[in-house]
Motif scaffolding. Structure first.
Motif, PDB file in Angstrom:
ATOM      1  N   HIS A  16       2.701   4.560 -12.283  1.00 57.28           N
ATOM      2  CA  HIS A  16       1.902   5.433 -11.414  1.00 57.28           C
ATOM      3  C   HIS A  16       1.735   6.776 -12.109  1.00 57.28           C
ATOM      4  O   HIS A  16       2.461   7.116 -13.037  1.00 57.28           O
ATOM      5  N   GLN A  33      -1.763   3.759   2.919  1.00 52.89           N
ATOM      6  CA  GLN A  33      -1.800   3.582   1.474  1.00 52.89           C
ATOM      7  C   GLN A  33      -2.618   4.675   0.803  1.00 52.89           C
ATOM      8  O   GLN A  33      -2.324   5.072  -0.337  1.00 52.89           O
ATOM      9  N   ASN A  36       0.554   6.525  -0.360  1.00 49.12           N
ATOM     10  CA  ASN A  36       0.765   5.574  -1.455  1.00 49.12           C
ATOM     11  C   ASN A  36       1.831   4.551  -1.079  1.00 49.12           C
ATOM     12  O   ASN A  36       2.552   4.034  -1.930  1.00 49.12           O
ATOM     13  N   ASP A  44       0.157   3.267  -7.222  1.00 49.94           N
ATOM     14  CA  ASP A  44       1.069   4.216  -6.587  1.00 49.94           C
ATOM     15  C   ASP A  44       1.648   3.692  -5.280  1.00 49.94           C
ATOM     16  O   ASP A  44       2.313   4.433  -4.555  1.00 49.94           O
ATOM     17  N   ILE A  45       1.398   2.431  -4.966  1.00 43.48           N
ATOM     18  CA  ILE A  45       1.835   1.868  -3.687  1.00 43.48           C
ATOM     19  C   ILE A  45       3.286   1.420  -3.779  1.00 43.48           C
ATOM     20  O   ILE A  45       3.717   0.818  -4.755  1.00 43.48           O
TER      21      ILE A  45
END
Length: 446
Positions: A257, A83, A87, A229-230
């Motif tokens: 994001h 992550q 991301n 942003d994941i």
């Protein structure tokens, strides 16, 4: 130990499994790096362990496959690094470079125990997928396709693809529904998964639903928020990007994001960092129309007021001039009328006097003419009187004439009587009764 059965050396299954175990442990004493595709992560939330299903494919076919294990603590550390670097969480369907040890258990068989995964390798693979998607879209002439569509002047009807409980969706609605200018929007939610392995299919499915009722909408908003942003790799999918590029309505995206723009955002009609910014973009479209309209309204009102003032001033000036001209004209007409009245009175008196004189002269002539006429008519009347007197039957009888009657009617011709008729004859001083004995015709009758 093996045993003899019918002169055959027989090993138990456990002895065989332990022999294999010992051989593998002696052969593979250390860990080593392997590249493969993680077909299934198989994470069990109650234990925290993962049992990834690893495969290698060639031309779409599986040419190698093995089970593996990723213990809970190792999974936590690896997922955290993924992550941070990608991301993206550790998930199904990605290619990985991992460190593993070969383990063999008599019950569970051969397994690769994963001890580490290099996120940089997977990052490169995801970036390569992104670039391949971009290249394919450009080769097919689809990259700028959705951007070429025209957005209505006031895009009021919005088809929203999001998750109903998404914070980003709530932020988007707050911006457009509670704007201080009172702009009105119609929006309808088409719920979809926005991250994970099922996101692409879910979003595409909702796009197909919207396409069936496209005449009810002006624009499609793909809204995602609260995830940072994941989980954005699904937006680099060729299938999803192509669906957006070919969509008949403008697609605007706000997937929450700030870095590493995805392909879906690149090919969308309009992209913003957050759902809030997308809402503000739609409001700005209304501003772009409303502000000039309001300015034009103010300008029209200002010019109208100025024109009214100018026209009022001109009207008052004209009215003043009209009053002055009218007063002068009336005064002149009064003088003219007074003069004409005096002239008319004078001429009328003169005309009346002359008419009286003419009437008196005419009356005098009439009297003379009447007297002459009466005198003339009196003589004619006397002559007529004499003729009438002479023609009086009494005077006629007195001159020796008589009147013969038959049955009370005068006899004027001998054809009226016949022999034997009784005739009465009137004389001046009496009458006679006679009977016809003979009828004699005159010479003219003969």
């Amino acid at each position: 130990m093996p045993e003899k059965v019918n002169e055959k050396t027989v090993f138990s299954l456990l002895e065989v499994m332990r022999s294999i175990q010992k051989t593998l442990e002696g052969r593979y004493t250390s860990s080593f790096w392997v590249k493969a595709e993680m077909n299934k992560l198989n994470h069990y939330s109650h234990s925290g362990h993962c049992y990834p299903e690893l495969v290698e494919k060639r031309e779409g076919k599986v040419i190698a496959q093995i089970r593996s294990i990723l213990w809970k603590e190792d999974y936590k550390l690896i997922d955290k690094r993924f992550q941070q670097v990608l991301n993206e969480p550790l998930r199904d369907g990605i290619k990985i470079l991992f460190a593993a040890r070969i383990t063999f258990d008599p019950v569970y068989g051969l397994t690769l125990r994963i001890t580490d995964i290099d996120p940089a390798y997977t990052l490169g693979d995801l970036e390569r997928e992104k670039q391949e998607t971009l290249m394919q879209l450009k080769q097919e002439g689809l990259f700028g396709r959705n951007k070429m569509l025209s957005l209505p002047l006031l895009p009021q009807r919005i088809a929203v693809i999001s998750v109903e409980t998404s914070k980003g969706y709530a932020d988007f609605l707050r911006v457009i529904d509670h704007n201080p200018w009172g702009y009105r929007f119609f929006h309808l939610l088409f719920p979809a998964l926005l991250q994970g392995e099922k996101a692409v299919a879910s979003i595409r499915s909702q796009l197909k639903r919207i396409q069936k009722v496209k005449h009810h909408f002006d624009v499609v908003a793909l809204v995602r928020g609260g995830g940072g942003d994941i989980g954005l790799s699904c937006y680099n999918s060729y299938l999803l990007s192509r669906e957006i590029a070919l969509f008949p309505l403008p697609v605007i995206t706000g997937i929450g994001h700030a870095t590493n723009e995805t392909v879906a955002e690149m090919i969308a009609f309009q992209n913003a960092i957050t759902p809030t910014k997308i809402g503000e973009y739609l409001l700005q479209r209304f501003h772009n129309f409303a502000v000039p309209l309001r300015q034009a309204e103010e300008k029209i009102a200002e010019r109208a007021a100025r024109l009214l003032r100018e026209e009022k001033t001109a009207f008052l000036s004209l009215a003043k001039y009209f009053r002055s001209v009218s007063r002068n004209r009336l005064n002149r007409y009064d003088h003219e009328l007074y003069g004409q009245t005096a002239t008319l009175l004078q001429q009328s008196r003169f005309r009346l006097q002359r008419e009286k004189e003419q009437q008196a002269a005419a009356m005098s002539g009439i009297r003379r003419n009447v007297a002459l006429f009466r005198q003339h008519q009196s003589g004619a009347l006397e002559a007529l009187q004499r003729i009438v007197t002479n023609l009086d039957p009494v005077n006629v009888l007195r001159r020796g004439y008589s009147i013969t009657r038959l049955n009370g009617r005068s006899v004027k011709a001998q054809e009226q009587v016949k022999e034997g008729d009784i005739l009465e004859t009137q004389l001046f001083d009496g009458g006679l009764t006679s009977k016809v004995t003979a009828i004699r015709k005159t010479d003219d009758d003969e």
